[in-house]
Design an enzyme around this catalytic site. Structure first.
Site, PDB file in Angstrom:
ATOM      1  N   TRP A   1      70.357   1.175  90.978  1.00 26.63           N
ATOM      2  CA  TRP A   1      69.019   1.350  90.406  1.00 26.63           C
ATOM      3  C   TRP A   1      68.008   0.861  91.448  1.00 26.63           C
ATOM      4  O   TRP A   1      68.140  -0.257  91.953  1.00 26.63           O
ATOM      5  CB  TRP A   1      68.919   0.519  89.127  1.00 26.63           C
ATOM      6  CG  TRP A   1      67.649   0.643  88.356  1.00 26.63           C
ATOM      7  CD1 TRP A   1      66.983   1.805  88.048  1.00 26.63           C
ATOM      8  CD2 TRP A   1      66.887  -0.418  87.761  1.00 26.63           C
ATOM      9  NE1 TRP A   1      65.871   1.524  87.295  1.00 26.63           N
ATOM     10  CE2 TRP A   1      65.795   0.171  87.115  1.00 26.63           C
ATOM     11  CE3 TRP A   1      67.034  -1.800  87.711  1.00 26.63           C
ATOM     12  CZ2 TRP A   1      64.838  -0.573  86.417  1.00 26.63           C
ATOM     13  CZ3 TRP A   1      66.100  -2.547  87.017  1.00 26.63           C
ATOM     14  CH2 TRP A   1      65.012  -1.944  86.383  1.00 26.63           C
TER      15      TRP A   1
ATOM     16  N   ASP B   1      74.699  -6.730  85.636  1.00 24.55           N
ATOM     17  CA  ASP B   1      73.554  -6.095  84.987  1.00 24.55           C
ATOM     18  C   ASP B   1      74.116  -5.217  83.873  1.00 24.55           C
ATOM     19  O   ASP B   1      74.788  -4.221  84.134  1.00 24.55           O
ATOM     20  CB  ASP B   1      72.782  -5.246  86.016  1.00 24.55           C
ATOM     21  CG  ASP B   1      71.517  -4.642  85.411  1.00 24.55           C
ATOM     22  OD1 ASP B   1      71.276  -4.829  84.192  1.00 24.55           O
ATOM     23  OD2 ASP B   1      70.766  -3.975  86.148  1.00 24.55           O
TER      24      ASP B   1
ATOM     25  N   LYS C   1      67.608  -0.356  75.495  1.00 19.99           N
ATOM     26  CA  LYS C   1      68.259   0.948  75.403  1.00 19.99           C
ATOM     27  C   LYS C   1      69.139   1.053  74.159  1.00 19.99           C
ATOM     28  O   LYS C   1      69.044   2.010  73.411  1.00 19.99           O
ATOM     29  CB  LYS C   1      69.079   1.201  76.667  1.00 19.99           C
ATOM     30  CG  LYS C   1      68.197   1.403  77.898  1.00 19.99           C
ATOM     31  CD  LYS C   1      68.470   0.356  78.931  1.00 19.99           C
ATOM     32  CE  LYS C   1      67.467   0.197  80.023  1.00 19.99           C
ATOM     33  NZ  LYS C   1      66.854   1.306  80.631  1.00 19.99           N
TER      34      LYS C   1
ATOM     35  N   ALA D   1      72.873  -3.078  81.169  1.00 22.02           N
ATOM     36  CA  ALA D   1      71.679  -2.441  80.604  1.00 22.02           C
ATOM     37  C   ALA D   1      72.024  -1.417  79.532  1.00 22.02           C
ATOM     38  O   ALA D   1      71.161  -1.037  78.741  1.00 22.02           O
ATOM     39  CB  ALA D   1      70.874  -1.768  81.727  1.00 22.02           C
TER      40      ALA D   1
HETATM   41  C1  PLP Z   1      70.631  -0.609  85.717  1.00 16.76           C
HETATM   42  C2  PLP Z   1      69.398  -1.042  84.999  1.00 16.76           C
HETATM   43  N1  PLP Z   1      69.134  -2.350  84.863  1.00 16.76           N
HETATM   44  C3  PLP Z   1      68.053  -2.790  84.231  1.00 16.76           C
HETATM   45  C4  PLP Z   1      67.125  -1.917  83.704  1.00 16.76           C
HETATM   46  C5  PLP Z   1      65.906  -2.493  83.019  1.00 16.76           C
HETATM   47  O1  PLP Z   1      65.818  -2.174  81.695  1.00 16.76           O
HETATM   48  P1  PLP Z   1      64.638  -2.711  80.774  1.00 16.76           P
HETATM   49  O2  PLP Z   1      63.895  -1.513  80.307  1.00 16.76           O
HETATM   50  O3  PLP Z   1      65.308  -3.431  79.668  1.00 16.76           O
HETATM   51  O4  PLP Z   1      63.791  -3.608  81.582  1.00 16.76           O
HETATM   52  C6  PLP Z   1      67.331  -0.543  83.842  1.00 16.76           C
HETATM   53  C7  PLP Z   1      66.334   0.402  83.328  1.00 16.76           C
HETATM   54  O5  PLP Z   1      66.281   1.547  83.621  1.00 16.76           O
HETATM   55  C8  PLP Z   1      68.495  -0.097  84.492  1.00 16.76           C
HETATM   56  O6  PLP Z   1      68.762   1.196  84.626  1.00 16.76           O
END
Ligand code: PLP
Length: 395
Positions: A127, A208, A243, A210
Protein backbone atom coordinates in the site's frame (compact mmCIF):
# COMPACT_ATOMS: atom_id res chain seq x y z
CA UNK A 1 6.30 31.42 3.75
CA UNK A 2 5.07 29.21 0.92
CA UNK A 3 7.41 30.42 -1.82
CA UNK A 4 9.68 27.35 -1.62
CA UNK A 5 6.90 24.84 -1.23
CA UNK A 6 6.66 22.33 -4.08
CA UNK A 7 3.32 20.81 -5.12
CA UNK A 8 2.63 17.40 -3.58
CA UNK A 9 2.69 14.59 -6.14
CA UNK A 10 -0.97 13.85 -6.89
CA UNK A 11 -2.45 10.86 -5.04
CA UNK A 12 -3.16 8.48 -7.90
CA UNK A 13 -6.15 6.82 -6.31
CA UNK A 14 -7.78 10.03 -5.09
CA UNK A 15 -7.32 11.79 -8.44
CA UNK A 16 -9.09 8.87 -10.12
CA UNK A 17 -12.22 9.77 -8.11
CA UNK A 18 -12.39 13.21 -9.78
CA UNK A 19 -11.72 11.80 -13.24
CA UNK A 20 -14.44 9.20 -12.75
CA UNK A 21 -16.95 11.78 -11.50
CA UNK A 22 -16.32 13.96 -14.54
CA UNK A 23 -16.84 11.12 -17.05
CA UNK A 24 -20.33 11.42 -18.61
CA UNK A 25 -20.33 7.89 -20.12
CA UNK A 26 -23.18 5.97 -18.43
CA UNK A 27 -21.45 2.57 -18.68
CA UNK A 28 -18.33 3.77 -16.78
CA UNK A 29 -16.85 1.36 -14.20
CA UNK A 30 -14.87 2.42 -11.11
CA UNK A 31 -12.40 -0.22 -9.97
CA UNK A 32 -9.99 2.29 -8.47
CA UNK A 33 -11.16 3.32 -5.03
CA UNK A 34 -10.66 0.66 -2.37
CA UNK A 35 -14.09 0.47 -0.78
CA UNK A 36 -16.45 -2.48 -0.80
CA UNK A 37 -19.43 -2.14 -3.11
CA UNK A 38 -22.50 -4.37 -3.31
CA UNK A 39 -24.02 -5.73 -6.51
CA UNK A 40 -25.90 -2.44 -6.99
CA UNK A 41 -22.60 -0.51 -6.82
CA UNK A 42 -23.32 1.00 -3.40
CA UNK A 43 -21.33 1.02 -0.17
CA UNK A 44 -24.31 0.64 2.15
CA UNK A 45 -24.45 1.14 5.91
CA UNK A 46 -24.58 -2.37 7.43
CA UNK A 47 -27.82 -3.19 9.23
CA UNK A 48 -25.91 -4.09 12.40
CA UNK A 49 -24.23 -0.67 12.28
CA UNK A 50 -27.58 1.09 11.81
CA UNK A 51 -28.97 -0.72 14.85
CA UNK A 52 -25.87 0.14 16.90
CA UNK A 53 -26.30 3.80 15.87
CA UNK A 54 -29.89 3.72 17.04
CA UNK A 55 -28.86 2.31 20.41
CA UNK A 56 -26.00 4.77 20.72
CA UNK A 57 -28.33 7.68 19.98
CA UNK A 58 -30.65 6.54 22.75
CA UNK A 59 -28.02 5.84 25.37
CA UNK A 60 -25.16 8.25 24.76
CA UNK A 61 -25.21 10.78 27.59
CA UNK A 62 -22.03 12.78 27.05
CA UNK A 63 -19.70 14.07 24.35
CA UNK A 64 -16.86 14.67 26.82
CA UNK A 65 -13.28 13.90 25.78
CA UNK A 66 -12.43 10.24 25.38
CA UNK A 67 -8.69 10.41 26.19
CA UNK A 68 -5.73 9.64 23.91
CA UNK A 69 -6.12 5.86 24.27
CA UNK A 70 -9.77 5.91 23.24
CA UNK A 71 -12.32 3.50 24.63
CA UNK A 72 -10.74 0.52 26.47
CA UNK A 73 -13.89 -1.55 25.84
CA UNK A 74 -13.54 -1.02 22.07
CA UNK A 75 -9.85 -1.99 22.25
CA UNK A 76 -10.68 -5.07 24.34
CA UNK A 77 -13.32 -6.21 21.85
CA UNK A 78 -10.90 -5.76 18.96
CA UNK A 79 -8.14 -7.61 20.85
CA UNK A 80 -10.52 -10.56 21.13
CA UNK A 81 -11.65 -10.36 17.51
CA UNK A 82 -8.08 -10.19 16.23
CA UNK A 83 -6.08 -12.26 18.70
CA UNK A 84 -8.78 -14.68 19.83
CA UNK A 85 -9.78 -15.77 23.29
CA UNK A 86 -6.30 -16.66 24.47
CA UNK A 87 -4.62 -13.36 23.58
CA UNK A 88 -1.65 -12.65 25.88
CA UNK A 89 -3.48 -9.61 27.28
CA UNK A 90 -1.03 -9.06 30.14
CA UNK A 91 1.73 -8.26 27.61
CA UNK A 92 -0.54 -6.29 25.30
CA UNK A 93 -0.89 -2.51 25.09
CA UNK A 94 -3.60 -0.94 22.96
CA UNK A 95 -4.94 2.38 21.77
CA UNK A 96 -8.00 3.24 19.70
CA UNK A 97 -6.96 5.23 16.64
CA UNK A 98 -8.44 7.21 13.75
CA UNK A 99 -8.56 4.27 11.32
CA UNK A 100 -5.86 1.76 10.50
CA UNK A 101 -3.86 4.66 9.07
CA UNK A 102 -3.87 6.36 12.49
CA UNK A 103 -2.63 3.11 14.07
CA UNK A 104 0.18 2.83 11.52
CA UNK A 105 1.10 6.46 12.16
CA UNK A 106 1.41 6.25 15.94
CA UNK A 107 3.11 2.87 15.86
CA UNK A 108 5.65 4.32 13.40
CA UNK A 109 6.20 7.18 15.85
CA UNK A 110 6.66 4.63 18.65
CA UNK A 111 9.29 2.73 16.64
CA UNK A 112 11.11 6.02 16.04
CA UNK A 113 11.20 6.60 19.81
CA UNK A 114 12.07 3.04 20.77
CA UNK A 115 14.62 2.19 18.10
CA UNK A 116 15.28 5.12 15.76
CA UNK A 117 18.03 3.26 13.89
CA UNK A 118 15.72 0.38 12.93
CA UNK A 119 14.84 -0.10 9.27
CA UNK A 120 11.26 -0.92 8.40
CA UNK A 121 11.06 -3.63 5.72
CA UNK A 122 8.08 -3.32 3.40
CA UNK A 123 6.80 -5.86 0.88
CA UNK A 124 7.29 -5.07 -2.78
CA UNK A 125 4.73 -3.86 -3.67
CA UNK A 126 2.68 -2.57 -0.79
CA UNK A 127 0.00 0.00 0.00
CA UNK A 128 1.68 3.24 -1.13
CA UNK A 129 0.93 5.02 2.10
CA UNK A 130 3.19 2.61 4.02
CA UNK A 131 6.29 4.16 2.46
CA UNK A 132 5.10 7.67 3.26
CA UNK A 133 4.05 6.93 6.84
CA UNK A 134 7.33 5.30 7.91
CA UNK A 135 9.57 7.76 6.07
CA UNK A 136 7.68 10.68 7.53
CA UNK A 137 8.27 9.24 11.01
CA UNK A 138 12.01 9.52 10.27
CA UNK A 139 12.56 5.79 9.78
CA UNK A 140 14.61 4.15 7.05
CA UNK A 141 12.54 1.91 4.80
CA UNK A 142 13.74 -1.10 2.81
CA UNK A 143 11.76 -3.41 0.56
CA UNK A 144 11.73 -7.21 0.45
CA UNK A 145 10.57 -9.26 -2.57
CA UNK A 146 6.95 -10.30 -2.22
CA UNK A 147 5.02 -10.64 -5.46
CA UNK A 148 5.98 -12.66 -8.49
CA UNK A 149 4.21 -10.91 -11.39
CA UNK A 150 4.73 -13.87 -13.72
CA UNK A 151 3.07 -16.46 -11.50
CA UNK A 152 0.85 -13.84 -9.81
CA UNK A 153 1.75 -15.35 -6.45
CA UNK A 154 3.94 -14.72 -3.42
CA UNK A 155 7.59 -15.52 -4.08
CA UNK A 156 8.24 -17.03 -0.68
CA UNK A 157 11.85 -18.13 -1.14
CA UNK A 158 12.89 -14.70 -2.44
CA UNK A 159 10.96 -13.07 0.38
CA UNK A 160 12.74 -15.14 3.04
CA UNK A 161 16.11 -14.59 1.38
CA UNK A 162 15.45 -10.84 1.22
CA UNK A 163 14.50 -10.71 4.88
CA UNK A 164 17.75 -12.46 5.75
CA UNK A 165 19.44 -9.12 5.11
CA UNK A 166 17.40 -7.46 7.87
CA UNK A 167 19.42 -6.65 10.97
CA UNK A 168 18.32 -7.87 14.41
CA UNK A 169 15.85 -5.36 15.77
CA UNK A 170 14.58 -4.29 12.33
CA UNK A 171 10.84 -4.18 11.77
CA UNK A 172 9.08 -6.27 9.10
CA UNK A 173 5.74 -5.04 7.88
CA UNK A 174 3.41 -7.86 6.84
CA UNK A 175 -0.16 -7.68 5.56
CA UNK A 176 -2.06 -10.03 7.88
CA UNK A 177 -4.44 -11.04 5.06
CA UNK A 178 -5.84 -9.78 1.74
CA UNK A 179 -2.61 -8.14 0.58
CA UNK A 180 -3.10 -4.68 -0.93
CA UNK A 181 -2.50 -4.29 -3.87
CA UNK A 182 -1.67 -7.83 -5.04
CA UNK A 183 -4.34 -10.06 -3.43
CA UNK A 184 -1.67 -12.79 -3.11
CA UNK A 185 -1.35 -14.26 0.38
CA UNK A 186 0.87 -16.63 2.27
CA UNK A 187 -0.35 -20.14 3.06
CA UNK A 188 -0.37 -21.31 6.69
CA UNK A 189 2.91 -23.23 6.22
CA UNK A 190 4.49 -20.12 4.72
CA UNK A 191 3.55 -18.12 7.79
CA UNK A 192 5.32 -20.73 9.94
CA UNK A 193 8.50 -20.15 7.98
CA UNK A 194 8.18 -16.37 8.26
CA UNK A 195 7.63 -16.75 12.00
CA UNK A 196 10.74 -18.95 12.34
CA UNK A 197 12.83 -16.47 10.39
CA UNK A 198 11.58 -13.51 12.44
CA UNK A 199 12.40 -15.38 15.65
CA UNK A 200 15.80 -16.59 14.48
CA UNK A 201 16.89 -13.17 13.19
CA UNK A 202 15.45 -11.19 16.13
CA UNK A 203 13.15 -9.12 13.92
CA UNK A 204 9.96 -7.42 15.06
CA UNK A 205 6.86 -8.15 12.96
CA UNK A 206 4.45 -5.31 12.31
CA UNK A 207 1.17 -6.75 11.08
CA UNK A 208 -1.17 -4.48 9.16
CA UNK A 209 -4.59 -6.09 9.46
CA UNK A 210 -6.88 -3.89 7.42
CA UNK A 211 -9.23 -6.46 5.87
CA UNK A 212 -9.99 -9.11 8.49
CA UNK A 213 -13.04 -11.04 7.31
CA UNK A 214 -12.68 -10.13 3.63
CA UNK A 215 -10.51 -13.15 2.77
CA UNK A 216 -11.44 -16.58 4.13
CA UNK A 217 -13.22 -15.65 7.38
CA UNK A 218 -12.63 -13.68 10.56
CA UNK A 219 -10.61 -16.40 12.31
CA UNK A 220 -8.85 -17.61 9.16
CA UNK A 221 -7.72 -14.09 8.29
CA UNK A 222 -6.27 -13.70 11.80
CA UNK A 223 -4.15 -16.84 11.47
CA UNK A 224 -0.79 -15.06 11.08
CA UNK A 225 -1.31 -12.49 13.80
CA UNK A 226 -2.41 -15.20 16.26
CA UNK A 227 0.54 -17.40 15.34
CA UNK A 228 2.92 -14.51 16.03
CA UNK A 229 1.17 -13.69 19.32
CA UNK A 230 1.66 -17.30 20.47
CA UNK A 231 5.27 -17.63 19.41
CA UNK A 232 6.98 -14.27 19.44
CA UNK A 233 8.05 -12.01 22.28
CA UNK A 234 7.24 -8.76 20.49
CA UNK A 235 4.89 -7.57 17.76
CA UNK A 236 3.12 -4.44 16.54
CA UNK A 237 -0.37 -4.61 15.01
CA UNK A 238 -2.39 -1.96 13.18
CA UNK A 239 -6.06 -2.88 12.82
CA UNK A 240 -8.69 -1.14 10.73
CA UNK A 241 -12.37 -1.42 11.65
CA UNK A 242 -13.31 0.84 8.74
CA UNK A 243 -13.57 -1.90 6.17
CA UNK A 244 -15.07 -4.90 7.97
CA UNK A 245 -17.70 -2.69 9.65
CA UNK A 246 -18.06 -0.58 6.49
CA UNK A 247 -17.60 2.63 8.50
CA UNK A 248 -14.87 4.12 6.35
CA UNK A 249 -15.59 7.74 7.18
CA UNK A 250 -15.89 7.13 10.92
CA UNK A 251 -12.11 6.60 11.04
CA UNK A 252 -11.94 3.67 13.45
CA UNK A 253 -8.95 1.47 14.20
CA UNK A 254 -6.72 0.09 16.91
CA UNK A 255 -2.98 -0.06 17.57
CA UNK A 256 -1.53 -2.97 19.56
CA UNK A 257 1.90 -3.48 21.01
CA UNK A 258 2.88 -6.92 22.25
CA UNK A 259 5.91 -6.64 24.53
CA UNK A 260 7.98 -9.39 26.13
CA UNK A 261 6.91 -8.41 29.64
CA UNK A 262 3.87 -6.74 31.17
CA UNK A 263 6.07 -3.94 32.52
CA UNK A 264 7.43 -3.13 29.06
CA UNK A 265 3.94 -3.24 27.60
CA UNK A 266 2.92 -0.63 30.18
CA UNK A 267 5.81 1.65 29.23
CA UNK A 268 5.09 1.16 25.51
CA UNK A 269 1.46 2.13 26.10
CA UNK A 270 2.45 5.34 27.85
CA UNK A 271 4.74 6.28 24.95
CA UNK A 272 2.10 5.26 22.39
CA UNK A 273 -0.42 7.58 24.03
CA UNK A 274 2.14 10.39 23.96
CA UNK A 275 2.51 9.80 20.20
CA UNK A 276 -1.28 9.91 19.82
CA UNK A 277 -1.51 13.08 21.91
CA UNK A 278 1.03 14.77 19.65
CA UNK A 279 -0.51 13.57 16.36
CA UNK A 280 -4.24 14.11 16.95
CA UNK A 281 -4.75 14.25 20.71
CA UNK A 282 -7.62 11.77 20.84
CA UNK A 283 -9.45 9.46 18.46
CA UNK A 284 -13.06 10.15 17.42
CA UNK A 285 -15.62 8.14 19.38
CA UNK A 286 -18.53 7.34 17.11
CA UNK A 287 -17.11 4.42 15.09
CA UNK A 288 -15.49 2.81 18.14
CA UNK A 289 -18.77 2.98 20.04
CA UNK A 290 -20.63 1.30 17.18
CA UNK A 291 -18.09 -1.50 16.98
CA UNK A 292 -18.16 -1.97 20.76
CA UNK A 293 -21.96 -2.12 20.83
CA UNK A 294 -21.97 -4.71 18.05
CA UNK A 295 -19.20 -6.90 19.43
CA UNK A 296 -20.59 -6.87 22.98
CA UNK A 297 -24.07 -7.98 21.88
CA UNK A 298 -24.20 -11.62 20.70
CA UNK A 299 -27.27 -11.13 18.47
CA UNK A 300 -25.97 -7.96 16.85
CA UNK A 301 -22.56 -9.56 16.49
CA UNK A 302 -24.09 -12.55 14.71
CA UNK A 303 -25.93 -10.20 12.35
CA UNK A 304 -22.72 -8.32 11.59
CA UNK A 305 -20.85 -11.57 10.92
CA UNK A 306 -23.58 -12.63 8.54
CA UNK A 307 -23.47 -9.31 6.66
CA UNK A 308 -19.68 -9.47 6.47
CA UNK A 309 -19.99 -13.06 5.22
CA UNK A 310 -22.28 -11.85 2.42
CA UNK A 311 -19.67 -9.28 1.42
CA UNK A 312 -16.91 -11.89 1.44
CA UNK A 313 -19.01 -14.38 -0.54
CA UNK A 314 -19.71 -11.75 -3.17
CA UNK A 315 -16.01 -11.03 -3.60
CA UNK A 316 -15.14 -14.75 -3.79
CA UNK A 317 -17.96 -15.39 -6.30
CA UNK A 318 -16.88 -12.43 -8.44
CA UNK A 319 -13.30 -13.71 -8.41
CA UNK A 320 -14.45 -17.09 -9.59
CA UNK A 321 -16.69 -15.64 -12.31
CA UNK A 322 -13.93 -13.32 -13.49
CA UNK A 323 -11.46 -16.21 -13.77
CA UNK A 324 -14.04 -18.20 -15.74
CA UNK A 325 -14.84 -15.39 -18.17
CA UNK A 326 -11.17 -14.48 -18.57
CA UNK A 327 -10.39 -18.12 -19.44
CA UNK A 328 -13.10 -17.99 -22.12
CA UNK A 329 -12.02 -14.68 -23.63
CA UNK A 330 -8.27 -15.19 -23.41
CA UNK A 331 -8.28 -18.87 -24.24
CA UNK A 332 -5.82 -19.48 -21.44
CA UNK A 333 -5.62 -20.12 -17.72
CA UNK A 334 -3.48 -17.03 -17.25
CA UNK A 335 -6.08 -15.34 -15.03
CA UNK A 336 -6.81 -18.32 -12.76
CA UNK A 337 -4.90 -16.53 -10.01
CA UNK A 338 -8.00 -14.37 -9.54
CA UNK A 339 -9.65 -17.40 -7.99
CA UNK A 340 -6.72 -18.03 -5.65
CA UNK A 341 -6.26 -14.44 -4.52
CA UNK A 342 -8.15 -13.06 -1.54
CA UNK A 343 -9.64 -9.70 -0.57
CA UNK A 344 -10.83 -6.89 -2.77
CA UNK A 345 -7.66 -6.37 -4.77
CA UNK A 346 -5.64 -8.10 -7.44
CA UNK A 347 -3.01 -6.90 -9.86
CA UNK A 348 -4.24 -8.02 -13.26
CA UNK A 349 -0.97 -7.44 -15.06
CA UNK A 350 -1.91 -4.46 -17.22
CA UNK A 351 0.70 -1.80 -17.97
CA UNK A 352 0.14 1.90 -17.26
CA UNK A 353 -0.44 2.45 -21.00
CA UNK A 354 -3.10 -0.28 -21.07
CA UNK A 355 -4.76 1.20 -17.97
CA UNK A 356 -4.86 4.54 -19.78
CA UNK A 357 -6.52 2.89 -22.83
CA UNK A 358 -9.06 1.17 -20.59
CA UNK A 359 -9.98 4.59 -19.21
CA UNK A 360 -10.07 6.38 -22.57
CA UNK A 361 -11.64 3.72 -24.76
CA UNK A 362 -13.76 1.72 -22.32
CA UNK A 363 -14.53 4.09 -19.40
CA UNK A 364 -12.92 1.61 -16.98
CA UNK A 365 -11.09 3.29 -14.13
CA UNK A 366 -8.31 1.54 -12.26
CA UNK A 367 -4.95 2.35 -10.67
CA UNK A 368 -1.93 2.67 -13.02
CA UNK A 369 -0.19 -0.36 -11.51
CA UNK A 370 -3.05 -2.58 -12.72
CA UNK A 371 -4.74 -2.94 -9.34
CA UNK A 372 -8.45 -3.62 -9.58
CA UNK A 373 -10.97 -3.46 -6.79
CA UNK A 374 -12.93 -6.61 -7.61
CA UNK A 375 -15.84 -5.46 -5.40
CA UNK A 376 -16.24 -2.42 -7.66
CA UNK A 377 -17.61 -4.69 -10.40
CA UNK A 378 -21.30 -5.38 -10.74
CA UNK A 379 -22.15 -8.90 -11.90
CA UNK A 380 -23.50 -7.57 -15.23
CA UNK A 381 -20.22 -5.79 -15.96
CA UNK A 382 -17.92 -8.83 -15.83
CA UNK A 383 -18.17 -9.61 -19.57
CA UNK A 384 -17.53 -6.06 -20.76
CA UNK A 385 -14.66 -5.60 -18.28
CA UNK A 386 -12.96 -8.83 -19.33
CA UNK A 387 -13.34 -8.21 -23.05
CA UNK A 388 -11.93 -4.69 -22.63
CA UNK A 389 -8.88 -5.98 -20.68
CA UNK A 390 -8.27 -8.73 -23.22
CA UNK A 391 -8.64 -6.20 -26.08
CA UNK A 392 -6.07 -3.76 -24.67
CA UNK A 393 -3.71 -6.58 -23.69
CA UNK A 394 -3.45 -7.88 -27.29
CA UNK A 395 -0.09 -7.07 -28.81
C1 PLP B 1 -3.17 -2.17 3.70
C2 PLP B 1 -3.92 -1.05 4.32
N1 PLP B 1 -3.61 -0.65 5.56
C3 PLP B 1 -4.25 0.35 6.17
C4 PLP B 1 -5.25 1.05 5.53
C5 PLP B 1 -5.92 2.19 6.27
O1 PLP B 1 -7.25 2.00 6.48
P1 PLP B 1 -8.13 3.05 7.28
O2 PLP B 1 -9.16 3.54 6.33
O3 PLP B 1 -8.72 2.28 8.40
O4 PLP B 1 -7.25 4.13 7.76
C6 PLP B 1 -5.59 0.70 4.22
C7 PLP B 1 -6.62 1.47 3.50
O5 PLP B 1 -6.79 1.43 2.33
C8 PLP B 1 -4.92 -0.37 3.61
O6 PLP B 1 -5.22 -0.77 2.38
Amino acid sequence: MFELLQPSPPDKILSLIDLFRGDPRPHKIDLGVGVYRDSAGRTPVMRAVREAERRLYETEDTKAYLGPGGDPAYCGSIAKLVLGDDAPVDRLASAQTPGGAGALRILAALIARARPQASVWLPDPTWVNHHAIFSDAGLATRVYPYFDPVGSCVQLEAMLAGLHDAAPGDVVLLHGCCHNPTGASLAEDDWERVCELVLARGLVPFVDLAYQGFGDGLDEDAHAVRLFARRLPEMLVAVSSCKNFSIYRERTGCAFVLADTAARAGIARGQLLTCARIAYSMPPDHGGSLVRIILQDPALSAQWREELGTMRDRIVALRSELARVFAEHSNSNRYDFLRRHRGMFSLIGTTAAQVERLRREHAIYMVDDGRVNIAGLQEGQVESFVSAVVAVSRV
